[in-house]
Structures are given as structure tokens and as C-alpha cells.
Design an enzyme around this catalytic site. Structure first.
Site, mmCIF file in Angstrom:
data_model
loop_
_atom_site.group_PDB
_atom_site.id
_atom_site.type_symbol
_atom_site.label_atom_id
_atom_site.label_comp_id
_atom_site.label_asym_id
_atom_site.label_seq_id
_atom_site.Cartn_x
_atom_site.Cartn_y
_atom_site.Cartn_z
ATOM 1 N N ASP A 411 0.895 -1.357 -0.247
ATOM 2 C CA ASP A 411 0.157 -0.083 0.038
ATOM 3 C C ASP A 411 0.834 1.318 0.074
ATOM 4 O O ASP A 411 2.705 1.183 0.002
ATOM 5 C CB ASP A 411 -0.987 0.324 1.131
ATOM 6 C CG ASP A 411 -2.245 0.665 0.760
ATOM 7 O OD1 ASP A 411 -2.291 1.697 0.370
ATOM 8 O OD2 ASP A 411 -2.760 0.763 1.800
ATOM 9 N N ASP A 472 -10.957 3.848 -1.603
ATOM 10 C CA ASP A 472 -11.545 3.347 -0.646
ATOM 11 C C ASP A 472 -14.023 2.740 -0.113
ATOM 12 O O ASP A 472 -13.858 4.157 -0.039
ATOM 13 C CB ASP A 472 -11.265 3.316 1.200
ATOM 14 C CG ASP A 472 -9.408 2.622 1.472
ATOM 15 O OD1 ASP A 472 -9.436 2.338 0.392
ATOM 16 O OD2 ASP A 472 -9.431 2.155 2.461
HETATM 17 C C1 9PG Z 1 -5.342 0.507 5.955
HETATM 18 C C2 9PG Z 1 -5.718 1.646 4.646
HETATM 19 C C3 9PG Z 1 -6.178 -0.075 4.008
HETATM 20 C C4 9PG Z 1 -6.836 0.515 2.665
HETATM 21 C C5 9PG Z 1 -5.569 1.509 1.741
HETATM 22 C C6 9PG Z 1 -5.238 2.331 2.619
HETATM 23 O O1 9PG Z 1 -5.396 9.251 3.550
HETATM 24 N N1 9PG Z 1 -5.971 8.545 4.154
HETATM 25 O O2 9PG Z 1 -6.417 8.807 5.267
HETATM 26 C C7 9PG Z 1 -5.825 7.278 3.409
HETATM 27 C C8 9PG Z 1 -6.869 6.155 4.714
HETATM 28 C C9 9PG Z 1 -7.231 5.764 4.445
HETATM 29 C C10 9PG Z 1 -6.676 4.691 3.381
HETATM 30 C C11 9PG Z 1 -5.661 4.738 2.442
HETATM 31 C C12 9PG Z 1 -5.970 6.903 2.641
HETATM 32 O O3 9PG Z 1 -6.478 3.406 3.065
HETATM 33 O O4 9PG Z 1 -6.389 1.515 0.842
HETATM 34 O O5 9PG Z 1 -7.235 -0.434 2.236
HETATM 35 O O6 9PG Z 1 -5.289 -0.678 3.593
HETATM 36 O O7 9PG Z 1 -5.101 1.615 3.517
HETATM 37 O O8 9PG Z 1 -4.929 2.066 6.389
#
Ligand code: 9PG
Length: 661
Positions: A411, A472
Site C-alpha cells: 500500500d 476505499d
Molecule cells: C490501511 C488502509 C487500508 C485500505 C487502503 C488504505 O488518506 N488517508 O487518510 C487514507 C486512509 C486510508 C487509506 C488511504 C488513505 O486506505 O486503501 O484498504 O489498507 O490504507 O491504513
């Protein structure tokens, strides 16, 4: 095309005419920007102020570049025809080029050859955002694809190539676009890609201009050195012709270990508060319940690790070690999956504290790649050109592998391409990313399954088994009111933008990797979702049929949830194809094969009932609706159906013959 085969820099400014179908195109080299540019490699940030669609930049087509020491060669493709042109570019230095070259811009001027003007309001075009979470969709006329108020731009930074400021991004598509010019379409797509390539759209009163930008990341050249720059494919045809599909087939390097992954992912419901005992109860349910028996993957998401960056150190809150989780899952006969964001570390991690010099910095300070509410921390990208960093990556993944993990959700991968402030500057962002994924692949074992997430799509082609193609879903339809206000209605998370991205990216993504539309959900209680919305997304995930991951806390499933999952599961399909994703916004139709029988599906992502007229060649389907099984409200009436808002339905379509015009 004879004049097009070997072009020196001095040649391009005159413009190369390329008749293509019903369009006349002129190709011109417009720029090659020099100089170390803080914050990004292009003049998006530096020179030009952002422009709205409707105004071609003054003199863009006329600026000639003369770099005496360099020669640009252009080789036409072998498959060229009256409606298809391809060309690849290379740059050779006759003498050493010590100043940094940041990029090349080709300007493509488009006119109709019937002389008709191209009014902006008759245009629509497909925008493909930079990474997994970025917007992908059809854009109409001059309406921007995304419109982010200044106050919310920090939330969108991570979704755009750092060389494109957020406010410009609305008119920029990464690696490919298809422009519909009334009754004619033009596909422009990168081929043999080795650098980030993007397309910016401008309209002028009489014509349309596409700026094809190649980011060279401030490289320098030795005498006699040649850079292979990749190239472009231009194809024109009727708007309904599968131009994008054919481009995907031309460039896609799909190689996946398997065609479908059924599994469970820990992210939703518990977020970072997962524990080993909780995982034990999930493993128990999955092995015990008949309905879940064929879930082969159990994937631990964010929360097990001490901090983002400290992947091998336990978080006391997890009440166990990751190694134990790996043993637990594999000894139950399931594949163990783990979430890792290998290219970033949060501020208070041991990694960041102990190895600050491993991180990208601007000469004084490390460069942040975002702030995350779950970690209550900003995070920093590693400099992947440093040998110690690469060694650390290899060690980390071979350890994870030795703990039993063979599925890796990688990720926040955009962090690897964040700016270009590498210490050993000869590598492009694109190359640094690809090499680092190669190191992970090797350490994790070639048979391991790699799922990309938050990943720049272009360099990922051919490196991953599967790819998240959307933001998401967060178990919500669209952003909640506060976030809507903050973002000026530009979507960040939810089923609506995730479904749209999945459909729009389908024609090319399916040549590159298995599509991951994010988790599906079954549970009806405690949600901000209607029953139709829960059904819609689960059924869409089953129709796409590639990454099918349940996001629910299974310990809270009622008996009826197991039954509903079995019903969804019976609709698992193969060969998913979005039928109108590049022509309709939001897209509405898809086809697939279910249990050896073709199905036709329709979904209504809009907020009002939607009457859908099925295309002529589909008019004979619909005698045997399977919607009754799924409580979807659509019912066929000849060739027209009415779908409730936020619903999906599908029909067996045994006599449906695909029209591949
Ligand atoms: C884990 C998550 C999950 C999820 C991914 C990713 O910018 N943000 O605050 C933000 C929060 C969560 C996020 C992406 C960006 O999700 O897509 O499936 O694995 O990380 O932390």
C-alpha cells in the site's frame, strides 16, 4: 509518414501532419524544460500558471527547442493504418548533457477534417487518475473532472502525480485518454512506457489541443548515450469502438498466479484495532462455516505493526506477533496475507528515527508524503535509490515470507515516486519504483501474490497480480456531509466513486492485473448503507469476479448474513466487461459469464430512478431475470428497464452476442 521516421529536434516545431480517420492531427514538439525545479519536474509547477479548459496556452504549438547536443528520433509503429498510428521516441546526446532534462512535451493539435469546429460543450473525454485511489471517469465538456477547493487540496496531493498540482489535475489524464468529438473518438495512450507520461487537454475555438508530457525527472546524459523514451499510440474510430480495450491489449502485461481470489480482509469494521485473538475467531468461523469454506485468503491489514515502517516489530495492542498470525492462518490451511506500506514510514517509527538519511529530502528536511488520521501522524517516503534502503526492503520481505505470508497487499506505493529528490539522481521515479517492486517480488518469492494499492498505475503494469483500481469504499455511498463540505463535493471515499473507477478502468485494467474493487460487505446492521447499496457492491464485486474480499467482522454475522453471502457467491462471474463505461456517466451496463452462461448486468449509480434502454443487440435478453434472487428491483420491459437508485440487477443472456464493432 516518411518525414516522421527520423526527426531531429529542429524538425518537430514545424509540426508533423498525421491524418487519422476523420481527424487531422498535427504533432509538434513544444518544450523541453531545463533546470532543477524544486517540487517537481515540469513547468506545471514552475512556469505555466494553471489554465482552465477553454484556452490553449499561447504559442504552445510554436515554441521550438534547439538543443544542439541532442537528437530526437521518432520511429513509427509496424501496425500503422489510416486510423492507427504509433511512434516511439529516443533521445541521443552527441555531447555530454550535464544540465538536467526534465521532460518533453509533444503538442497534438486536433481538427476535424470536415472543417467543423470542435465546441468544448460537445466534447467528452476519459480521465484516468495517476494512482489506485485517484478519480477515473468520463468528463463532459468544460466541467472539470474533479474540483477541489484550496482548503482541501492537501487531501488530494497524494492522489496526483507530484508534477501536476491538484488544481490542474482535473484536465490531466495519466497514460491514456479517449476523447469523444461528437461522432468521432480519438484514443491517445502511452506505449512502451519507461517514464511517467500524461496528457493534458485544452480547447481552442477551432481545434483541440492535447499536451503529451513525458517526465524525464531531470536526467543528464553522457556523450553518445541514448534514452529510450517510449511512445504513443493514436487511434481513431467511432465512439463505441473498443479503442481503449485495444490499447489495453497492446500494452497490458497481465500475469497473475490465479484468476480469482476469495478471501477476507481485516481493515473494515476494526480498522487498526485488530488483535490476534480476533483473528483467531475469524479463522475459526472461516474454517467452520460451510458458506465460507472456499475463502482461501485471510489478510491481516494495518494495525499489527509497532508503527508504519516498523513492519517486523509487534504493536502491543495487537496482543501477539505477526509471526503467530502467519502460523495461525497457514495451519488452518489458508493463505496468509499481510498489508505492508513498504515505501513509507510514519514520523514516530523507529525506522524514521534511526535512519533519517534513508528518506527523500529537499536538501534540508525529509519530504512528507501525507498525513493519516488513523496514524495521527505524517509519513515520509524512502529514497529507493539508496542501496541500504533496497537491502532493508529485501530483508523485510524475506522475513515476512519466512513467517508464512505469501500474499502481500502493498500500500501507499505512490510514496516511491514522490518527487524526484533521490540521492543518486540517475534513476527516474518510474524506474526506481519498478526496481523496488522487483526487489520485493524476489524476496517474497516469485510465487507470492502481490496486490498493489495506492499505486501509480503506469509503472505497475506487469509487476502485480492484482491492483486496487479505486478509492476505499469505507462502507458508505459517498462522503459524509462534513467531508462533502470540505472537499466541495469532490469524492474521496465511498461505493459510488469506487464503482465508477472499477467500471471505467475495466477495459484496460483487465489486461494488466486482476481488478480489486475493494472489500464487499454483507452485514446489514450498523451501516450508513441501504440494503440496495450493500447488494449493489457485493454483486458488482462478484460480477468483476477477481478480487473478492469480505470486509465484515464475521463474528457479528447473523445466520441471514451467511445465507446472503451464499447467494452473492452463487453469482461469481468471469470475463467481466464494462459495456458503456466510456460513453455514459455514470456507467450502467456490463456483461460477464456466470456458471458458463452469459449474463447482462445493469446498475444505477445515480440518485434517481433510471430508465435504461438496452442497446439494440441486447434487446432479446431479459426473459429470465435473476434479480428475484437478489431483491434488485429492475424488471425488463422489452428493451427498457427502470432501476431504482443505487441498485444493480442482471439477467441471463444466453442469446446475447457481443458486438465487437
Ligand atoms: C490501511 C488502509 C487500508 C485500505 C487502503 C488504505 O488518506 N488517508 O487518510 C487514507 C486512509 C486510508 C487509506 C488511504 C488513505 O486506505 O486503501 O484498504 O489498507 O490504507 O491504513
Amino acid at each position: 509518414m516518411s518525414e516522421f521516421t527520423k526527426a531531429s529536434i529542429g524538425f518537430f516545431p514545424k509540426g508533423v501532419p498525421i491524418p487519422l480517420g476523420n481527424l487531422d492531427l498535427t504533432l509538434t514538439l513544444a518544450r523541453s524544460i531545463l533546470g532543477v525545479i524544486k517540487g517537481g519536474p515540469t513547468d506545471y509547477i514552475h512556469g505555466n500558471t494553471p489554465r482552465s479548459l477553454g484556452e490553449a496556452p499561447e504559442g504552445a504549438a510554436a515554441i521550438g527547442i534547439s538543443f544542439p547536443p541532442m537528437e530526437l528520433s521518432c520511429t513509427p509503429g509496424p501496425t500503422d493504418s489510416p486510423t492507427l498510428r504509433e511512434f516511439t521516441l529516443s533521445l541521443t546526446a552527441n555531447e555530454p548533457v550535464a544540465y538536467p532534462i526534465s521532460g518533453l512535451r509533444l503538442v497534438l493539435e486536433i481538427r476535424r477534417n470536415d472543417g467543423d469546429p470542435i465546441p468544448p460543450e460537445t466534447l467528452s473525454w476519459v480521465r484516468n487518475g495517476w494512482q489506485s485511489w485517484s478519480h477515473a471517469g468520463l468528463v463532459h465538456g468544460q466541467r472539470p473532472a474533479i474540483s477541489v477547493p484550496r482548503r482541501a487540496q492537501f487531501m488530494f496531493d497524494m492522489k496526483e502525480d507530484p508534477s501536476v498540482p491538484v488544481e490542474r489535475a482535473a484536465y490531466v489524464s495519466d497514460m491514456v485518454t479517449q476523447v469523444h468529438i461528437r461522432d468521432w473518438s480519438l484514443l491517445v495512450g502511452a506505449i512502451d512506457q519507461r517514464y511517467f507520461q500524461k496528457i493534458a487537454l485544452y480547447t481552442a475555438p477551432e481545434h483541440l489541443e492535447l499536451h503529451l508530457d513525458l517526465e524525464l525527472d531531470e536526467c543528464t546524459l553522457a556523450a553518445g548515450e541514448t534514452l529510450e523514451l517510449g511512445g504513443w499510440r493514436l487511434e481513431s474510430g467511432k465512439p463505441e469502438s473498443p479503442l481503449m480495450e485495444r490499447w489495453g491489449g497492446r500494452v497490458g502485461k497481465r500475469k497473475s498466479r490465479q484468476e480469482t481470489v476469495l478471501g477476507w480482509c481485516s481493515w473494515y469494521e476494526r480498522k487498526t484495532r485488530i488483535t490476534l485473538p480476533y483473528l483467531r475467531s475469524i479463522v475459526d468461523i472461516i474454517t467452520r462455516r460451510e458458506e465460507l469454506r472456499d475463502l482461501e485468503l485471510i489478510q491481516v491489514d494495518d494495525g499489527y505493526q509497532k508503527a508504519v515502517g516498523d513492519w517486523l516489530l509487534p504493536n502491543p495492542r495487537f496482543r501477539g506477533r505477526l509471526k503467530e498470525a502467519g502460523e495461525l492462518i497457514t495451519s488452518a490451511g489458508k493463505e496468509a496475507g499481510v498489508w505492508v506500506s513498504p515505501f513509507i514510514a510514519q514520523k514516530n517509527s523507529d525506522l524514521f528515527r534511526d535512519h533519517r538519511d534513508w528518506f527523500l529530502h529537499d536538501g534540508y528536511h525529509p519530504v512528507s508524503a501525507g498525513w493519516n488520521p488513523h496514524w495521527r501522524s505524517s509519513f515520509y517516503p524512502l529514497d529507493l535509490t539508496q542501496p541500504q534502503v533496497i537491502e532493508w526492503l529485501g530483508d523485510t520481505f524475506s522475513t515476512l515470507r519466512s513467517w508464512g505470508f505469501t500474499f502481500f497487499k502493498l500500500d501507499y506505493l505512490y510514496g516511491a515516486c514522490w518527487k524526484i529528490l533521490h540521492k543518486f539522481g540517475r534513476k527516474s521515479r518510474f524506474q526506481a519504483f519498478q526496481e523496488a517492486i522487483g526487489v520485493i517480488r524476489k524476496a517474497a518469492g516469485p510465487e507470492s501474490f502481490l496486490l498493489g494499492c495506492g499505486a501509480p498505475l503506469a509503472p505497475s503494469n506487469g509487476l502485480f497480480d492484482a491492483m486496487r483500481v479505486s478509492c476505499d469504499t469505507e462502507f458508505q455511498w459517498k462522503n459524509p456531509p462534513l467531508l462533502r463540505m470540505l472537499t466541495g463535493e469532490t469524492e474521496t471515499i465511498g461505493i459510488y466513486p469506487a464503482a465508477r473507477n472499477t467500471l471505467v478502468r475495466n477495459p484496460f485494467a483487465r489486461h494488466m492485473w486482476l481488478q480489486d474493487p475493494d472489500c464487499l460487505m454483507v452485514r446489514r446492521r450498523n451501516r450508513r448503507l441501504s440494503d440496495n447499496e450493500v447488494d449493489l457492491y457485493s454483486l458488482l464485486c462478484m460480477a468483476v469476479g477477481e478480487m473478492v474480499l469480505i470486509g465484515d467482522d464475521l463474528t457479528r454475522w447473523a445466520e441471514e448474513d451467511f445465507a446472503r453471502f451464499a447467494q452473492y457467491r452463487s453469482q461469481l462471474s468471469t470475463g467481466f466487461r464494462a459495456l458503456d463505461s466510456l460513453a455514459d456517466d455514470p456507467p450502467r451496463l456490463f456483461s460477464a459469464t456466470q456458471g458458463g452462461r452469459p449474463i447482462l448486468g445493469a446498475l444505477n449509480l445515480s440518485d434517481a430512478p433510471n430508465e435504461i434502454t438496452l442497446p439494440e443487440e441486447l434487446s432479446r435478453v431479459g426473459e429470465s431475470p435473476i434479480s428475484a434472487q437478489t431483491q434488485s428491483p429492475g424488471s425488463p420491459e422489452g428493451t427498457r428497464i427502470t432501476l431504482a437508485p443505487h441498485s444493480l440487477t442482471s439477467w441471463h443472456a444466453d442469446r446475447f452476442e457481443e458486438n465487437e464493432s
